[in-house]
Design a protein around this motif. Structure first.
Motif, mmCIF file in Angstrom:
data_model
loop_
_atom_site.group_PDB
_atom_site.id
_atom_site.type_symbol
_atom_site.label_atom_id
_atom_site.label_comp_id
_atom_site.label_asym_id
_atom_site.label_seq_id
_atom_site.Cartn_x
_atom_site.Cartn_y
_atom_site.Cartn_z
ATOM 1 N N PHE A 1 5.425 12.654 -4.934
ATOM 2 C CA PHE A 1 6.219 11.725 -4.138
ATOM 3 C C PHE A 1 5.960 12.058 -2.666
ATOM 4 O O PHE A 1 6.182 13.193 -2.228
ATOM 5 N N ILE A 2 5.452 11.065 -1.958
ATOM 6 C CA ILE A 2 5.037 11.283 -0.563
ATOM 7 C C ILE A 2 6.026 10.567 0.355
ATOM 8 O O ILE A 2 6.309 9.375 0.153
ATOM 9 N N GLU A 3 6.554 11.286 1.319
ATOM 10 C CA GLU A 3 7.421 10.605 2.300
ATOM 11 C C GLU A 3 6.565 9.653 3.136
ATOM 12 O O GLU A 3 5.458 10.006 3.573
ATOM 13 N N LEU B 1 -13.152 12.007 -1.435
ATOM 14 C CA LEU B 1 -13.555 10.692 -0.927
ATOM 15 C C LEU B 1 -12.307 9.818 -0.899
ATOM 16 O O LEU B 1 -11.531 9.776 -1.850
ATOM 17 N N THR B 2 -12.148 9.113 0.219
ATOM 18 C CA THR B 2 -10.984 8.262 0.335
ATOM 19 C C THR B 2 -11.376 7.039 1.144
ATOM 20 O O THR B 2 -12.539 6.726 1.315
ATOM 21 N N GLY B 3 -10.378 6.302 1.626
ATOM 22 C CA GLY B 3 -10.700 5.111 2.400
ATOM 23 C C GLY B 3 -9.451 4.645 3.149
ATOM 24 O O GLY B 3 -8.550 5.460 3.391
ATOM 25 N N GLY B 4 -9.328 3.416 3.339
ATOM 26 C CA GLY B 4 -9.673 2.259 2.549
ATOM 27 C C GLY B 4 -9.702 2.569 1.042
ATOM 28 O O GLY B 4 -9.138 3.543 0.606
ATOM 29 N N GLU B 5 -10.331 1.716 0.335
ATOM 30 C CA GLU B 5 -10.439 1.931 -1.104
ATOM 31 C C GLU B 5 -11.895 2.298 -1.422
ATOM 32 O O GLU B 5 -12.785 1.448 -1.340
ATOM 33 N N PRO B 6 -12.142 3.573 -1.790
ATOM 34 C CA PRO B 6 -13.525 4.012 -2.001
ATOM 35 C C PRO B 6 -14.274 3.157 -3.011
ATOM 36 O O PRO B 6 -15.484 2.937 -2.878
HETATM 37 N N1 SAM Z 1 -6.866 3.213 -1.221
HETATM 38 C C1 SAM Z 1 -6.708 4.494 -1.796
HETATM 39 C C2 SAM Z 1 -5.318 4.689 -2.349
HETATM 40 O O1 SAM Z 1 -4.420 3.935 -1.988
HETATM 41 O O2 SAM Z 1 -5.146 5.599 -3.149
HETATM 42 C C3 SAM Z 1 -7.059 5.629 -0.845
HETATM 43 C C4 SAM Z 1 -6.642 5.491 0.587
HETATM 44 S S1 SAM Z 1 -4.887 5.517 0.858
HETATM 45 C C5 SAM Z 1 -4.811 5.361 2.610
HETATM 46 C C6 SAM Z 1 -4.506 7.227 0.522
HETATM 47 C C7 SAM Z 1 -3.058 7.538 0.213
HETATM 48 O O3 SAM Z 1 -2.301 7.369 1.404
HETATM 49 C C8 SAM Z 1 -2.423 6.639 -0.829
HETATM 50 O O4 SAM Z 1 -1.804 7.439 -1.825
HETATM 51 C C9 SAM Z 1 -1.390 5.864 -0.071
HETATM 52 O O5 SAM Z 1 -0.280 5.535 -0.861
HETATM 53 C C10 SAM Z 1 -1.045 6.828 1.056
HETATM 54 N N2 SAM Z 1 -0.485 6.185 2.242
HETATM 55 C C11 SAM Z 1 -0.969 5.133 2.916
HETATM 56 N N3 SAM Z 1 -0.198 4.849 3.996
HETATM 57 C C12 SAM Z 1 0.802 5.771 3.994
HETATM 58 C C13 SAM Z 1 1.914 6.023 4.857
HETATM 59 N N4 SAM Z 1 2.145 5.294 5.932
HETATM 60 N N5 SAM Z 1 2.717 7.073 4.554
HETATM 61 C C14 SAM Z 1 2.482 7.861 3.471
HETATM 62 N N6 SAM Z 1 1.445 7.675 2.630
HETATM 63 C C15 SAM Z 1 0.616 6.637 2.876
#
Ligand code: SAM
Ligand code: SF4
Length: 325
Positions: free
Chosen positions: A186-188, A67-72
């Protein structure tokens, strides 16, 4: 059971379902001005619609759901959503959250069936965290993470790497990982429809970080057959692990095992795809299961081999909150 497979031989046991496009944070790379409701937008799927959707996907071999979102957690009936998801044959029920309600709701979510969690923590520095997310909530979020670890919930942290913002924080992370049995990923930063300027200023490849890890005793772990796109590292001196998610690296899409459904019920074959496939009309009655299965199975052949982010083609995703990142 018919298992979903695409024309590139990939299977899809994993669904990411956005349960709301709304969010209470203003992450600089995602929703820098906060969430705004767009006039005329349909509301998120109801519990009944979610139950039918998940029954359909479970019938096509899906057994892992995130489950994800937005903020679930801004969704008030999140506990019910989790309960509905549990009865549909899903064995791994995970959630990605910014963690703002984690310390308050953890046990309720676990009782409702949550069995893994990813918490976004872009920095361990209080001021920097507040600068990136717009909210001074780091201490409470980390307390929630400690509670999750104490409760035995498999927990990962997500940190988006941002050039000149948080890309020199490895020492603080290493201190943390010494005694926290948690995986940080760590996500690019990915380019989306709305963040081009930000992306140009702050995108940084994870290669230097990864080279540094390899040179300081971190060992790459063998890839599990059903592993996601992270490259994982472990070190005997640390309880925690480090994962690297590098969407701009070669072969990132080769092991893609996931599909996405937006909060309003559009199937997205790729996070950066050019189209959504509306499923909501097949979720209105219990006797529409066959239509739903056909709608999903009939479209899977349109899934591309890879994304086109290198050419700057971000598809119809304005920001990841819209699609469910
Ligand atoms: N709101 C929740 C959160 O931030 O964990 C879930 C939704 S958020 C869109 C899911 C993940 O996507 C988060 O870890 C967020 O840091 C990452 N994220 C959002 N925009 C991003 C981007 N442009 N590039 C890489 N990761 C991104
Ligand atoms: Fe909200 Fe998550 Fe986007 Fe941050 S990354 S603005 S918490 S949806």
């Amino acid at each position: 059971m018919t298992l979903l497979a695409d024309r590139h031989g990939r299977r899809f046991p994993y669904l990411r379902l956005s349960v709301t496009p709304a969010c209470n944070f203003r992450c600089s790379y995602c929703l820098p001005h906060g969430y705004r409701v767009e006039a005329g937008t349909a509301g998120p799927l109801s519990l009944d619609e979610i139950a039918r959707l998940l029954r359909g996907f479970a019938g096509l071999g899906m057994h892992k759901l995130r489950l994800t979102g937005g903020e679930p957690s801004v969704r008030r009936d999140l506990g019910d959503v989790l309960r509905v998801a549990t009865v549909s044959g899903v064995t791994k029920l995970a959630m990605t959250t910014n963690g703002t309600l984690l310390s308050k709701r953890l046990h309720g979510w676990m009782d409702a069936g949550l069995n893994a969690i990813n918490v976004s923590v872009d920095s361990l520095d209080r001021a920097l965290f507040a600068r990136i997310t717009g909210h001074d909530r780091l201490a409470d979020i980390l307390h929630g993470v400690d509670m999750a670890l104490e409760a035995g919930l498999p927990t990962k942290l997500n940190a988006v790497l941002l050039r000149d913002v948080n890309d020199r924080q490895l020492p603080a992370w290493l201190d943390y990982l010494r005694d926290h049995a948690v995986g940080v990923r760590f996500i690019e930063l990915m380019q989306t429809g709305d963040n081009l300027d930000f992306f140009r200023r702050h995108h940084v490849r994870a290669a230097a970080l990864e080279d540094h890890l390899r040179g300081s005793g971190w060992q790459a772990l063998p890839r599990a057959p059903d592993a996601g796109p992270a490259r994982e590292y472990a070190h005997p001196g640390y309880a925690g692990r480090i994962g690297i998610i590098a969407p701009y690296s070669r072969d990132f899409c080769a092991g893609c095992n996931r599909l996405r459904v937006t909060a309003t019920g559009d199937l997205r074959l790729c996070l950066f795809g050019e189209f959504g496939i509306p499923l909501r009309r097949h979720l209105q009655r219990d006797d529409q299961l066959d239509d739903l299965l056909q709608a999903i199975g009939g479209q899977i052949g349109r899934k591309e081999q890879g994304h086109f982010l290198h050419q700057g083609r971000t598809g119809i995703t304005p920001h990841l909150a819209a699609t469910g990142g």
